[in-house]
Design a protein around this motif. Sequence first.
Motif, PDB file in Angstrom:
ATOM      1  N   TYR A   1       3.165   9.938 -10.095  1.00 36.15           N
ATOM      2  CA  TYR A   1       2.970   9.844 -12.116  1.00 36.15           C
ATOM      3  C   TYR A   1       1.516  11.154 -11.629  1.00 36.15           C
ATOM      4  O   TYR A   1       1.767  11.850 -12.754  1.00 36.15           O
ATOM      5  CB  TYR A   1       1.979   8.464 -11.706  1.00 36.15           C
ATOM      6  CG  TYR A   1       1.514   8.625 -13.214  1.00 36.15           C
ATOM      7  CD1 TYR A   1       1.850   8.193 -14.389  1.00 36.15           C
ATOM      8  CD2 TYR A   1      -0.096   9.176 -13.007  1.00 36.15           C
ATOM      9  CE1 TYR A   1       1.659   8.195 -15.284  1.00 36.15           C
ATOM     10  CE2 TYR A   1      -0.844   9.086 -14.431  1.00 36.15           C
ATOM     11  CZ  TYR A   1       0.090   9.192 -16.342  1.00 36.15           C
ATOM     12  OH  TYR A   1      -0.673   8.694 -16.915  1.00 36.15           O
ATOM     13  N   THR A   2       1.251  11.214 -10.723  1.00 38.72           N
ATOM     14  CA  THR A   2       0.211  12.535 -10.539  1.00 38.72           C
ATOM     15  C   THR A   2       0.667  13.649 -10.326  1.00 38.72           C
ATOM     16  O   THR A   2      -0.472  15.044 -10.618  1.00 38.72           O
ATOM     17  CB  THR A   2      -0.886  11.968  -9.905  1.00 38.72           C
ATOM     18  OG1 THR A   2      -0.897  11.911  -8.967  1.00 38.72           O
ATOM     19  CG2 THR A   2      -2.025  10.466 -10.119  1.00 38.72           C
ATOM     20  N   THR A   3       1.561  13.650  -9.700  1.00 39.66           N
ATOM     21  CA  THR A   3       1.852  15.812  -9.120  1.00 39.66           C
ATOM     22  C   THR A   3       2.691  15.790  -9.718  1.00 39.66           C
ATOM     23  O   THR A   3       3.002  15.756 -10.949  1.00 39.66           O
ATOM     24  CB  THR A   3       3.298  15.509  -8.089  1.00 39.66           C
ATOM     25  OG1 THR A   3       3.564  16.649  -7.716  1.00 39.66           O
ATOM     26  CG2 THR A   3       4.269  14.251  -8.963  1.00 39.66           C
TER      27      THR A   3
ATOM     28  N   TYR B   1       2.922   4.105  -9.963  1.00 39.76           N
ATOM     29  CA  TYR B   1       2.903   4.531 -10.929  1.00 39.76           C
ATOM     30  C   TYR B   1       2.317   4.530 -12.351  1.00 39.76           C
ATOM     31  O   TYR B   1       2.154   5.688 -12.910  1.00 39.76           O
ATOM     32  CB  TYR B   1       4.654   4.011 -11.803  1.00 39.76           C
ATOM     33  CG  TYR B   1       5.442   5.483 -11.963  1.00 39.76           C
ATOM     34  CD1 TYR B   1       4.877   6.898 -11.160  1.00 39.76           C
ATOM     35  CD2 TYR B   1       5.148   5.568 -13.866  1.00 39.76           C
ATOM     36  CE1 TYR B   1       5.951   7.361 -12.133  1.00 39.76           C
ATOM     37  CE2 TYR B   1       5.868   6.945 -14.320  1.00 39.76           C
ATOM     38  CZ  TYR B   1       5.979   7.630 -14.058  1.00 39.76           C
ATOM     39  OH  TYR B   1       6.865   8.208 -14.565  1.00 39.76           O
ATOM     40  N   PHE B   2       1.797   3.389 -12.388  1.00 43.97           N
ATOM     41  CA  PHE B   2       1.215   2.886 -13.487  1.00 43.97           C
ATOM     42  C   PHE B   2       0.000   2.810 -13.785  1.00 43.97           C
ATOM     43  O   PHE B   2      -1.208   2.248 -14.640  1.00 43.97           O
ATOM     44  CB  PHE B   2       1.563   2.087 -14.128  1.00 43.97           C
ATOM     45  CG  PHE B   2       2.876   2.399 -14.801  1.00 43.97           C
ATOM     46  CD1 PHE B   2       3.577   2.627 -15.477  1.00 43.97           C
ATOM     47  CD2 PHE B   2       4.142   1.587 -13.998  1.00 43.97           C
ATOM     48  CE1 PHE B   2       4.535   2.974 -16.594  1.00 43.97           C
ATOM     49  CE2 PHE B   2       5.694   1.725 -15.161  1.00 43.97           C
ATOM     50  CZ  PHE B   2       5.330   2.126 -15.870  1.00 43.97           C
ATOM     51  N   VAL B   3      -0.643   2.687 -12.308  1.00 45.19           N
ATOM     52  CA  VAL B   3      -2.262   1.808 -12.568  1.00 45.19           C
ATOM     53  C   VAL B   3      -2.673   2.794 -10.838  1.00 45.19           C
ATOM     54  O   VAL B   3      -2.325   2.200 -10.396  1.00 45.19           O
ATOM     55  CB  VAL B   3      -2.084   0.204 -11.928  1.00 45.19           C
ATOM     56  CG1 VAL B   3      -3.266  -0.691 -12.052  1.00 45.19           C
ATOM     57  CG2 VAL B   3      -1.553  -0.333 -13.784  1.00 45.19           C
ATOM     58  N   LYS B   4      -3.554   3.022 -10.792  1.00 43.52           N
ATOM     59  CA  LYS B   4      -4.258   3.197  -9.818  1.00 43.52           C
ATOM     60  C   LYS B   4      -5.703   2.486  -9.345  1.00 43.52           C
ATOM     61  O   LYS B   4      -6.128   1.752  -9.621  1.00 43.52           O
ATOM     62  CB  LYS B   4      -5.266   4.512 -10.934  1.00 43.52           C
ATOM     63  CG  LYS B   4      -6.328   5.270  -9.493  1.00 43.52           C
ATOM     64  CD  LYS B   4      -7.346   6.215  -9.714  1.00 43.52           C
ATOM     65  CE  LYS B   4      -8.024   7.248  -8.676  1.00 43.52           C
ATOM     66  NZ  LYS B   4      -8.606   7.981  -9.356  1.00 43.52           N
ATOM     67  N   PHE B   5      -5.132   2.230  -7.831  1.00 42.63           N
ATOM     68  CA  PHE B   5      -5.913   1.552  -7.139  1.00 42.63           C
ATOM     69  C   PHE B   5      -6.451   1.694  -5.645  1.00 42.63           C
ATOM     70  O   PHE B   5      -5.135   2.660  -4.879  1.00 42.63           O
ATOM     71  CB  PHE B   5      -4.638  -0.055  -7.149  1.00 42.63           C
ATOM     72  CG  PHE B   5      -5.752  -0.941  -6.217  1.00 42.63           C
ATOM     73  CD1 PHE B   5      -7.016  -1.793  -7.161  1.00 42.63           C
ATOM     74  CD2 PHE B   5      -5.714  -1.611  -5.270  1.00 42.63           C
ATOM     75  CE1 PHE B   5      -7.111  -2.493  -6.889  1.00 42.63           C
ATOM     76  CE2 PHE B   5      -6.375  -3.103  -4.370  1.00 42.63           C
ATOM     77  CZ  PHE B   5      -7.182  -3.177  -5.774  1.00 42.63           C
ATOM     78  N   GLU B   6      -7.210   1.496  -4.737  1.00 41.72           N
ATOM     79  CA  GLU B   6      -7.470   0.823  -3.823  1.00 41.72           C
ATOM     80  C   GLU B   6      -6.389   0.867  -2.453  1.00 41.72           C
ATOM     81  O   GLU B   6      -7.015  -0.068  -2.502  1.00 41.72           O
ATOM     82  CB  GLU B   6      -9.122   1.465  -3.260  1.00 41.72           C
ATOM     83  CG  GLU B   6      -9.411   1.767  -1.753  1.00 41.72           C
ATOM     84  CD  GLU B   6      -9.000   3.627  -1.418  1.00 41.72           C
ATOM     85  OE1 GLU B   6      -8.137   3.736  -0.829  1.00 41.72           O
ATOM     86  OE2 GLU B   6      -9.732   4.260  -2.015  1.00 41.72           O
ATOM     87  N   THR B   7      -6.141   1.953  -1.943  1.00 43.96           N
ATOM     88  CA  THR B   7      -4.224   1.305  -1.346  1.00 43.96           C
ATOM     89  C   THR B   7      -5.242   0.564  -0.059  1.00 43.96           C
ATOM     90  O   THR B   7      -5.155  -0.407   0.452  1.00 43.96           O
ATOM     91  CB  THR B   7      -3.691   1.699  -1.247  1.00 43.96           C
ATOM     92  OG1 THR B   7      -3.880   3.120  -0.946  1.00 43.96           O
ATOM     93  CG2 THR B   7      -3.003   1.759  -2.536  1.00 43.96           C
TER      94      THR B   7
ATOM     95  N   GLY C   1       1.021  -0.856   0.013  1.00 45.97           N
ATOM     96  CA  GLY C   1       0.013  -0.317  -0.295  1.00 45.97           C
ATOM     97  C   GLY C   1       0.873   1.177   0.186  1.00 45.97           C
ATOM     98  O   GLY C   1       0.400   2.478  -1.191  1.00 45.97           O
ATOM     99  N   GLU C   2       1.949   1.360   0.258  1.00 41.30           N
ATOM    100  CA  GLU C   2       2.653   2.356   0.381  1.00 41.30           C
ATOM    101  C   GLU C   2       3.505   2.713  -0.289  1.00 41.30           C
ATOM    102  O   GLU C   2       3.567   3.708  -1.714  1.00 41.30           O
ATOM    103  CB  GLU C   2       4.224   2.120   1.649  1.00 41.30           C
ATOM    104  CG  GLU C   2       4.030   2.161   3.585  1.00 41.30           C
ATOM    105  CD  GLU C   2       4.333   1.809   3.968  1.00 41.30           C
ATOM    106  OE1 GLU C   2       4.575   2.541   5.804  1.00 41.30           O
ATOM    107  OE2 GLU C   2       5.955   1.319   3.522  1.00 41.30           O
ATOM    108  N   GLY C   3       4.229   1.531  -1.331  1.00 40.69           N
ATOM    109  CA  GLY C   3       4.717   1.725  -2.237  1.00 40.69           C
ATOM    110  C   GLY C   3       3.044   1.958  -3.771  1.00 40.69           C
ATOM    111  O   GLY C   3       3.749   2.544  -4.480  1.00 40.69           O
ATOM    112  N   TRP C   4       2.330   1.286  -3.358  1.00 37.70           N
ATOM    113  CA  TRP C   4       1.610   2.222  -4.287  1.00 37.70           C
ATOM    114  C   TRP C   4       1.054   3.511  -4.773  1.00 37.70           C
ATOM    115  O   TRP C   4       0.917   4.249  -5.845  1.00 37.70           O
ATOM    116  CB  TRP C   4       0.465   1.374  -4.148  1.00 37.70           C
ATOM    117  CG  TRP C   4      -0.628   0.634  -5.323  1.00 37.70           C
ATOM    118  CD1 TRP C   4      -1.102   2.080  -6.153  1.00 37.70           C
ATOM    119  CD2 TRP C   4      -0.137  -0.073  -6.326  1.00 37.70           C
ATOM    120  NE1 TRP C   4      -2.012   1.425  -7.568  1.00 37.70           N
ATOM    121  CE2 TRP C   4      -1.271   0.060  -7.442  1.00 37.70           C
ATOM    122  CE3 TRP C   4      -0.276  -2.182  -5.932  1.00 37.70           C
ATOM    123  CZ2 TRP C   4      -1.587  -1.334  -8.489  1.00 37.70           C
ATOM    124  CZ3 TRP C   4      -0.857  -2.833  -7.320  1.00 37.70           C
ATOM    125  CH2 TRP C   4      -0.971  -2.649  -7.927  1.00 37.70           C
TER     126      TRP C   4
END
Length: 268
Positions: free
Chosen positions: A133-135, A205-211, A123-126
Amino acid sequence: MIGFAESFLAWTAATLIPPFVGLLLIIVASKFVEARYLTAFASGIFLWFFVDTISGSATLDVNSGFGGGLAQVTVVILFLAGALFFFLVDRNRDIFSPESAIGKYGVIIPVLVAAAIGIHGLGEGWDYGRTAYTTSSTDLLDAFGGITAGVAYVLHKVLEPVMIGACYAFYTKTPARSAPRWIRDLLLLGIVFVLASLVGAAAGYFVKFETTYFFALGTGTSIYAAMRLLAPLFTPGQTTKSNYSVSIAVALLLGFIAIYFAALFHSG
């Protein structure tokens, strides 16, 4: 957006190097301090660790009451599954008879502890990878809260593996092992601990997911580590002095204060 290579290399350095420092410190300390006091210190670290990870899972969505729907059910199931999984894996290694497990299973028990604690790193890494990626910032430190946030993260990654090293000191009879052997073990434990964080950073970095789901899973798996840390404190046959309970309490509180201190950097 910050480039993948830049963000991932920085994460790898900050995630990979500090755990080896923490493991080395606790293993060296085991040459001079009884393992049960080290596990008490590590138990103090665990208290904060558990609160931190369950906060990352929104305390299993308890504030939703009975109306959290599928998301709430999922985080609870992941929490339960995470806890149950490691107890199932360990069912033949005397988890509630630690005196029977000392020196018997090599490095397997510390490896299980490393994996159980390390899973929250997914979760931390994601979150890290997704933020990189989004900043809109082009400066890595600024994007993640500045230098104090970086210091907090590094200190946490030094302290969290203390839980692994304390179990290693107790369950593998560290003083009896040669230096080359415990160095190899240290490398193995460090890699197992950080692997989920590195995978999470790359994928996030490449995939958005609910951590929240990853933190729920990691909170559950950490319960195995808690049991392994607490068991040495109550192992039969150990010589205890009249002030043993006070000494254990002091060691536990020192561990808690150490990781609390690390967290202060992130809050400043």
